[in-house]
Design a protein around this motif. Structure first.
Motif, PDB file in Angstrom:
ATOM      1  N   SER A 191       0.821  -1.212   0.000  1.00 61.66           N
ATOM      2  CA  SER A 191       0.000   0.000   0.000  1.00 61.66           C
ATOM      3  C   SER A 191       0.858   1.267   0.000  1.00 61.66           C
ATOM      4  N   SER A 192       2.002   1.250   0.705  1.00 55.09           N
ATOM      5  CA  SER A 192       2.863   2.427   0.700  1.00 55.09           C
ATOM      6  C   SER A 192       3.527   2.613  -0.661  1.00 55.09           C
ATOM      7  N   THR A 193       3.887   1.510  -1.316  1.00 54.65           N
ATOM      8  CA  THR A 193       4.440   1.598  -2.674  1.00 54.65           C
ATOM      9  C   THR A 193       3.387   2.107  -3.652  1.00 54.65           C
ATOM     10  N   THR A 194       2.154   1.636  -3.491  1.00 51.30           N
ATOM     11  CA  THR A 194       1.057   2.108  -4.345  1.00 51.30           C
ATOM     12  C   THR A 194       0.853   3.604  -4.183  1.00 51.30           C
ATOM     13  N   LEU A 195       0.904   4.092  -2.955  1.00 49.46           N
ATOM     14  CA  LEU A 195       0.731   5.523  -2.705  1.00 49.46           C
ATOM     15  C   LEU A 195       1.880   6.318  -3.315  1.00 49.46           C
ATOM     16  N   HIS A 196       3.083   5.786  -3.212  1.00 49.90           N
ATOM     17  CA  HIS A 196       4.250   6.435  -3.821  1.00 49.90           C
ATOM     18  C   HIS A 196       4.074   6.569  -5.332  1.00 49.90           C
ATOM     19  N   GLU A 197       3.647   5.491  -5.976  1.00 54.88           N
ATOM     20  CA  GLU A 197       3.462   5.503  -7.423  1.00 54.88           C
ATOM     21  C   GLU A 197       2.325   6.430  -7.842  1.00 54.88           C
ATOM     22  N   LEU A 198       1.329   6.563  -6.973  1.00 48.20           N
ATOM     23  CA  LEU A 198       0.155   7.365  -7.316  1.00 48.20           C
ATOM     24  C   LEU A 198       0.382   8.860  -7.148  1.00 48.20           C
ATOM     25  N   VAL A 199       0.963   9.262  -6.027  1.00 49.04           N
ATOM     26  CA  VAL A 199       1.065  10.700  -5.736  1.00 49.04           C
ATOM     27  C   VAL A 199       2.503  11.214  -5.715  1.00 49.04           C
ATOM     28  N   GLY A 200       3.483  10.314  -5.854  1.00 51.30           N
ATOM     29  CA  GLY A 200       4.870  10.755  -5.956  1.00 51.30           C
ATOM     30  C   GLY A 200       5.543  11.082  -4.636  1.00 51.30           C
ATOM     31  N   CYS A 201       4.956  10.650  -3.516  1.00 50.10           N
ATOM     32  CA  CYS A 201       5.589  10.917  -2.218  1.00 50.10           C
ATOM     33  C   CYS A 201       6.786   9.986  -2.030  1.00 50.10           C
ATOM     34  N   LYS A 202       7.813  10.491  -1.370  1.00 47.89           N
ATOM     35  CA  LYS A 202       8.996   9.687  -1.088  1.00 47.89           C
ATOM     36  C   LYS A 202       8.959   9.071   0.305  1.00 47.89           C
TER      37      LYS A 202
END
Length: 206
Positions: A85-96
């Protein structure tokens, strides 16, 4: 008019960028197994209250954060769910980076309807009653804005929507876009023991 999307495809998360979408909730194929493991943990009366910040793809941090004292199958499930889920969020919104919070809850954590003053939040209720929310177009904003009122900010209680356990629900917050106030939501109001995970994106410029 604002809308919500309910799907079983992770690719649908990209629709959160549409101005008329306030919430996207995705049913996961492993929801039943996650629910079963979580129910057993809740029944054991063990407590789990963890909170940390990590780089989005730092799986080692997750492994170190989840205690080895909990049941191995549950621990593996949590590590996998948080990592994906954290990787998905990274890919979606670009957060590091992301802020992770996981807890067993035996009462309402946020009993009052509110808006998160962040860009967005990913919520997962593994077992128990899930988050309640009000479609933005149904909110009575006068009541909502009155901090002294305990009234529900909606004309009819039937307008209150409920997410489902096992869904990955992405809610727009109050800082997502200028013309949207954020998803109005609260913890389930009836007594419910649950295992709950939230993941917030962290942007360096915030």
């Amino acid at each position: 008019m604002m809308k919500a999307i309910f799907s079983d495809q992770l690719s649908e998360f990209s629709k959160i960028y549409s101005n008329d979408i306030e919430l996207v909730s995705i049913k996961r194929p492993d929801a039943e197994s996650c629910n079963s493991l979580s129910k057993k943990f809740i029944a054991s009366k063990q407590e789990l209250k963890l909170q940390w910040t990590q780089n989005t793809e730092d799986s080692k941090h997750i492994v170190n954060a989840i205690p080895e004292t909990i049941q191995p199958d549950l621990r593996s499930m949590l590590i996998e769910q948080i990592s994906e889920s954290s990787t998905t969020l990274h890919e979606l919104v670009g957060c590091k980076k992301v802020a992770v919070r996981i807890a067993t809850l035996r009462s309402a954590m946020c009993p009052r309807f509110h808006v998160d003053q962040i860009p967005c939040r990913l919520l997962i209720t593994f077992c128990g009653k899930a988050t309640e929310w009000i479609p933005n177009d149904s909110v009575d904003w006068d009541i909502f804005s009155d901090s002294s009122s305990n009234d529900i900010p909606v004309e009819k209680e039937e307008m209150i929507q409920k997410l489902k356990p096992g869904e990955w629900a992405l809610l727009k917050g109050g800082k997502w876009q200028n013309n949207f106030r954020g998803v109005v939501h609260r913890s389930p109001h009836d007594k419910s023991e649950r295992l709950f995970l939230s993941i917030d994106p962290i942007f360096e410029d915030l």
